[in-house]
Design a protein around this motif. Sequence first.
Motif, PDB file in Angstrom:
ATOM      1  N   ALA A  92      11.084  -4.244  -4.344  1.00  0.00           N
ATOM      2  CA  ALA A  92      12.128  -3.341  -5.272  1.00  0.00           C
ATOM      3  C   ALA A  92      12.172  -3.991  -6.715  1.00  0.00           C
ATOM      4  O   ALA A  92      12.268  -3.263  -7.484  1.00  0.00           O
ATOM      5  N   LEU A  93      12.043  -5.479  -6.708  1.00  0.00           N
ATOM      6  CA  LEU A  93      12.081  -6.025  -8.019  1.00  0.00           C
ATOM      7  C   LEU A  93      10.838  -5.818  -8.869  1.00  0.00           C
ATOM      8  O   LEU A  93      10.830  -5.580 -10.056  1.00  0.00           O
ATOM      9  N   GLN A  94       9.567  -5.721  -8.279  1.00  0.00           N
ATOM     10  CA  GLN A  94       8.495  -5.268  -9.040  1.00  0.00           C
ATOM     11  C   GLN A  94       8.566  -3.721  -9.611  1.00  0.00           C
ATOM     12  O   GLN A  94       7.895  -3.563 -10.773  1.00  0.00           O
ATOM     13  N   VAL A  95       9.053  -2.827  -9.063  1.00  0.00           N
ATOM     14  CA  VAL A  95       9.176  -1.612  -9.350  1.00  0.00           C
ATOM     15  C   VAL A  95      10.438  -1.396 -10.241  1.00  0.00           C
ATOM     16  O   VAL A  95      10.916  -0.225 -10.475  1.00  0.00           O
ATOM     17  N   ASP A 105      13.675  -1.967  -9.477  1.00  0.00           N
ATOM     18  CA  ASP A 105      14.715  -0.906  -8.644  1.00  0.00           C
ATOM     19  C   ASP A 105      15.501  -2.099  -8.172  1.00  0.00           C
ATOM     20  O   ASP A 105      16.036  -2.759  -7.122  1.00  0.00           O
ATOM     21  N   PHE A 106      16.289  -2.574  -9.373  1.00  0.00           N
ATOM     22  CA  PHE A 106      17.257  -3.711  -9.398  1.00  0.00           C
ATOM     23  C   PHE A 106      18.384  -3.646  -8.349  1.00  0.00           C
ATOM     24  O   PHE A 106      18.709  -4.407  -7.699  1.00  0.00           O
ATOM     25  N   LEU A 107      18.926  -2.378  -8.245  1.00  0.00           N
ATOM     26  CA  LEU A 107      19.944  -2.391  -7.421  1.00  0.00           C
ATOM     27  C   LEU A 107      19.909  -2.586  -6.025  1.00  0.00           C
ATOM     28  O   LEU A 107      20.202  -2.947  -5.278  1.00  0.00           O
ATOM     29  N   ARG A 108      18.878  -1.842  -5.438  1.00  0.00           N
ATOM     30  CA  ARG A 108      18.064  -2.011  -4.062  1.00  0.00           C
ATOM     31  C   ARG A 108      17.762  -3.533  -3.809  1.00  0.00           C
ATOM     32  O   ARG A 108      17.675  -3.873  -2.785  1.00  0.00           O
ATOM     33  N   ALA A 109      17.100  -4.129  -4.867  1.00  0.00           N
ATOM     34  CA  ALA A 109      16.689  -5.263  -4.885  1.00  0.00           C
ATOM     35  C   ALA A 109      18.006  -6.174  -4.442  1.00  0.00           C
ATOM     36  O   ALA A 109      18.147  -7.143  -3.525  1.00  0.00           O
ATOM     37  N   TYR A 110      19.053  -5.991  -5.109  1.00  0.00           N
ATOM     38  CA  TYR A 110      20.280  -6.984  -4.987  1.00  0.00           C
ATOM     39  C   TYR A 110      20.815  -6.527  -3.715  1.00  0.00           C
ATOM     40  O   TYR A 110      21.385  -7.435  -3.092  1.00  0.00           O
ATOM     41  N   GLU A 111      20.909  -5.298  -3.243  1.00  0.00           N
ATOM     42  CA  GLU A 111      21.653  -5.054  -1.897  1.00  0.00           C
ATOM     43  C   GLU A 111      20.581  -5.515  -1.047  1.00  0.00           C
ATOM     44  O   GLU A 111      21.334  -6.470  -0.092  1.00  0.00           O
ATOM     45  N   THR A 112      19.289  -5.564  -0.936  1.00  0.00           N
ATOM     46  CA  THR A 112      18.596  -6.334  -0.085  1.00  0.00           C
ATOM     47  C   THR A 112      18.758  -7.839  -0.031  1.00  0.00           C
ATOM     48  O   THR A 112      18.835  -8.499   1.077  1.00  0.00           O
ATOM     49  N   SER A 113      18.909  -8.366  -1.157  1.00  0.00           N
ATOM     50  CA  SER A 113      19.276  -9.826  -1.408  1.00  0.00           C
ATOM     51  C   SER A 113      20.662 -10.297  -0.767  1.00  0.00           C
ATOM     52  O   SER A 113      20.831 -11.284   0.153  1.00  0.00           O
ATOM     53  N   GLU A 114      21.501  -9.618  -0.814  1.00  0.00           N
ATOM     54  CA  GLU A 114      22.760  -9.774  -0.502  1.00  0.00           C
ATOM     55  C   GLU A 114      22.693  -9.748   1.287  1.00  0.00           C
ATOM     56  O   GLU A 114      23.476 -10.471   2.026  1.00  0.00           O
ATOM     57  N   ARG A 115      21.960  -8.735   1.806  1.00  0.00           N
ATOM     58  CA  ARG A 115      21.811  -8.756   3.326  1.00  0.00           C
ATOM     59  C   ARG A 115      21.035  -9.917   3.647  1.00  0.00           C
ATOM     60  O   ARG A 115      21.578 -10.346   4.820  1.00  0.00           O
ATOM     61  N   MET A 116      20.311 -10.345   2.698  1.00  0.00           N
ATOM     62  CA  MET A 116      19.446 -11.785   3.212  1.00  0.00           C
ATOM     63  C   MET A 116      20.420 -12.809   3.205  1.00  0.00           C
ATOM     64  O   MET A 116      20.276 -13.574   4.180  1.00  0.00           O
ATOM     65  N   VAL A 117      21.226 -12.950   2.212  1.00  0.00           N
ATOM     66  CA  VAL A 117      22.060 -13.954   2.125  1.00  0.00           C
ATOM     67  C   VAL A 117      23.237 -14.254   3.293  1.00  0.00           C
ATOM     68  O   VAL A 117      23.434 -15.219   3.985  1.00  0.00           O
ATOM     69  N   SER A 122       0.759  -1.331   0.189  1.00  0.00           N
ATOM     70  CA  SER A 122       0.015   0.086  -0.117  1.00  0.00           C
ATOM     71  C   SER A 122       0.852   1.488   0.136  1.00  0.00           C
ATOM     72  O   SER A 122       0.159   2.411  -0.045  1.00  0.00           O
ATOM     73  N   ASN A 123       2.046   1.223   0.139  1.00  0.00           N
ATOM     74  CA  ASN A 123       2.931   2.324   0.004  1.00  0.00           C
ATOM     75  C   ASN A 123       4.133   2.301  -0.905  1.00  0.00           C
ATOM     76  O   ASN A 123       4.951   1.070  -0.837  1.00  0.00           O
ATOM     77  N   ASN A 124       4.201   2.910  -1.876  1.00  0.00           N
ATOM     78  CA  ASN A 124       5.312   2.693  -2.901  1.00  0.00           C
ATOM     79  C   ASN A 124       6.531   2.976  -2.547  1.00  0.00           C
ATOM     80  O   ASN A 124       7.412   2.153  -2.928  1.00  0.00           O
ATOM     81  N   ASP A 125       7.030   3.820  -1.617  1.00  0.00           N
ATOM     82  CA  ASP A 125       8.451   4.147  -1.078  1.00  0.00           C
ATOM     83  C   ASP A 125       8.666   3.292   0.111  1.00  0.00           C
ATOM     84  O   ASP A 125       9.790   3.631   0.816  1.00  0.00           O
ATOM     85  N   ALA A 126       7.681   2.613   0.542  1.00  0.00           N
ATOM     86  CA  ALA A 126       8.059   1.803   1.860  1.00  0.00           C
ATOM     87  C   ALA A 126       9.299   0.849   1.813  1.00  0.00           C
ATOM     88  O   ALA A 126      10.208   0.824   2.847  1.00  0.00           O
ATOM     89  N   TYR A 127       9.460   0.259   0.733  1.00  0.00           N
ATOM     90  CA  TYR A 127      10.473  -0.649   0.579  1.00  0.00           C
ATOM     91  C   TYR A 127      11.862  -0.211   0.818  1.00  0.00           C
ATOM     92  O   TYR A 127      12.787  -0.926   1.007  1.00  0.00           O
TER      93      TYR A 127
END
Length: 914
Positions: free
Chosen positions: A706-709, A711-723, A668-673
């Motif tokens: 981030a992937l849906q919008v 924003d691949f760079l942010r999605a990658y950074e979040t994935s690295e933190r998850m890993v 429900s919030n575009n920038d929350a991610y």
Amino acid sequence: MIKSRSAAPSATQPRTMTSADGWTSRSDSELTVDNVHTSLDSIKDDLWVAAACVDRILDDATVQRVSSTEATTEASLRRDALISHFNHLPADALILDRLDRLNTFVEMCEVSPEDVEDTESAPDAWEDDPWAESAQPETREAVEPPVALSVFLTDDLVRSAFLLASRQWFGALGIMFARHATHLWPYRIAVLDSIPEHAHPLSYRDFLPAVDTTTNLEKRSTSDPWRTSPDWSETLDVQAALAASGFTPDISLPSGDLHLDSRDDPLSSDELADWYKRRIQRIISSTGLIDIALAVVQHAAPQSVPGLDEMGEELSLLARLVYDAPQGEDDSDDDWTLDRWYSMDPIAVVRAYLAHSTPETLAKDIWRLVMPYLFVLESRAERSGNPDPTIRARMLYEYILNVPLETAAAIFEASKPILPTAQRIVQNDEDMARLALACLYGSSSLDEWPTMNRIFECLPAWDITRDDDQEDAADTTVVSLGAFVTPSTTRPRVPAPLRWFLQSNSDVSEQRSWANRMARRAGGSEDKLNTLDDWEWLLEDMLKLSGTGDSGLRGAFGLLSPDEVLQIFLSGLLSTGKALEDICLTCSRELYDNASSGNYTFGEMKLAYECLDVPPPSDRLLREKEFIEATSRLSSFNVMSGPGIAISPIEIRLTKDRLSLVSRVLSSNNDAYKHTEVILDLVHKLGLRNNVVAEVKTLAMLADTALQVEDFLRAYETSERMVETVLALRSSYMDVDSPEIQEASEVCWVACFQLGRQPEFEDVEKKLSLLGRALELCPPEKLHDVLVAWRRLENEDVEAREDRLSHRRDGKPGPRKAAPNAATSLRSRLQDFHMPSPPLLNTPDAAALASRTFRSVAANFPFSVASRGRSQASHPEPERSRSGSRRRDGDEISTQATRVFSKGIGWLIGADDE
């Protein structure tokens, strides 16, 4: 055998030397009846014969008797001549005394030590035993006394009497006293004292001194001497002649080494009583045998010895304590003496009788042990002229008031009014009621309610009528009992709730003090109240105690108003820790659930938040405050529960999956991610702090958003933190197959796989890194799926490099440079999975086998190759990507996938790269 003292007398030479030589040449063991006559009958010198017989001391009674008779015969023939020649009388006197002793010894040998005890039949013997008439009399061999004949003939009689008394040869001792009473009578007390203390008086009762009631003096024992008239050598003339000669041979007197006191005159009755008392004291102190001492008293009673009745009573009572009372396992302290018994007061004796009684045996022990003792005390007081009819009840009541409730209950149950009066221990109903209530209200026990109930059930029932003109009888009873149990110097104060009810009946300050103590100790004691229900029960009880019961009597807090009781209760409640915390938590949650807005800066939510600041901080309070803060933050994100309806606080609390609330925030919030830390803090405050799986899922949702919008760079950074989070979790667990690690790894590799195979994400190096992570974390059955995407991406990277190289050769700028050594990195990671190339794949049919393998894997492939990670079917893709490349249709994708995967399998099995 005792040897001869001399070879032959020296006074006169025998006329017949041959006979004399036969007498002196024979040893004592060789002498017989015949050779005594042969040797002495032919000798005409009477003096020589008498002296020779005196010189011989034998252990054979028969030979000794013949020798003594010969000497006596010769002495009688010379009686007239010897009177004028008194110097020869000592030998005659010794022969006469020796003959008496010899006769005594022979009679002693005919009596065994048990003869005195056999005079009374055994307790179990039958008076009308049918076998007694036909039974043959028992033949008993004569037993020699514990003194040899030779010693008995030469030693003093008192020493022999001592020896017989110490060896308990009372039959032989009686013969000595009868035959030689004149010599032994002065030493009778010393002989009696040599009898062992453990000997039963029944065995020597004939020797116990008695009192002659006519003279109040000691009775003389009867005597039966061997000669009723004195021998000629014992006449006054002969004794005077012997005295004139300076020789007085009295061999019956004891030797000086015995140091004995003699008493020829009879003892008085008081002196005999003193001797009996000393004997009894010596028996108890040396042996501890109370029954033997009591038997001495019992045998002294028929002897008319005065002053022993009271001692007999004491010994009888002491014997009951020693032999009849229950004994404990450790009786090391039960060394009973008369001195200890006399030093005890009556109540101590009662306690000693019942020290080891059990509740089951207590009533019986009181009847058979305590009651006889109390009757003796009562009768003794009457005999002394100071009758005390209350002594029995007083001693018994004092004992009851100082025993545990379990013991008192056993006594009251044996005193129930339904029993016959003669069978009741406490026979007065009023006394029983006072005793029972005093025990109950005077006890310090707080956990014996069943026992107290048993005592209440034993109380007598009275019909008390209420008189309006007089004070209520029940109130009077309470007041009197309250005065009875008031602490004093003799009755120390101990904590006793029942006692307090009486003491505080009309004391408002005492009731207020106890109410405060009850409210405050409820939370501070070991048995403190732990739940709000417990506190509610306490409040109900306190209010109930402040009222009036059905009987009309005021309660324990009857002088306090309900408002004062409430105030005291709340004061105690707020002074405790955990209870206050529970109350504040309950109030806070009640306000939270009824709040219309989640914003905690106003309204009910603000009150709910501030309630948690009242008690001292704790983990529970901190978690509740964070949940309120999370609720307020969710409200600021405008999360809706329906069209145009904001989510309510109660809906947030009732949501089981708290991560679904985070998903609704992100959707429900575009920038929350973009606010990763804010979202993670929200997850923590929703009650998922220290939950690594929840944190991984949250990061996966952030990466997917981030992937849906795109924003691949942010999605990658979040994935690295998850890993990194998953790898840290795996390294901290010993068990890699635990459910938590499996769940976190599943979420992580799927998210990395989704992002790594997105064609719109143009950074091939990062995509290869993501797919490598997916290979590292995915389960073995998903390796082929990930490898397909990896091989396709690798081929695209090779083609891009070739294009760039071709453009460089033509002098044209080429596409972006691909990451070096990507294939090498993948090979090193595949080697970590231990996947060697099987020999079968090197055969000519390897291509066919690879095709079949791909088809079997592709049939179960769960992902759409052209799909993006968030939604694989619901989100249609544009016909062209942002790079302008044209989308392949389904057939082209399938054909390309088959080719790429086959090519990838060929690389996997070791084929050369083209």
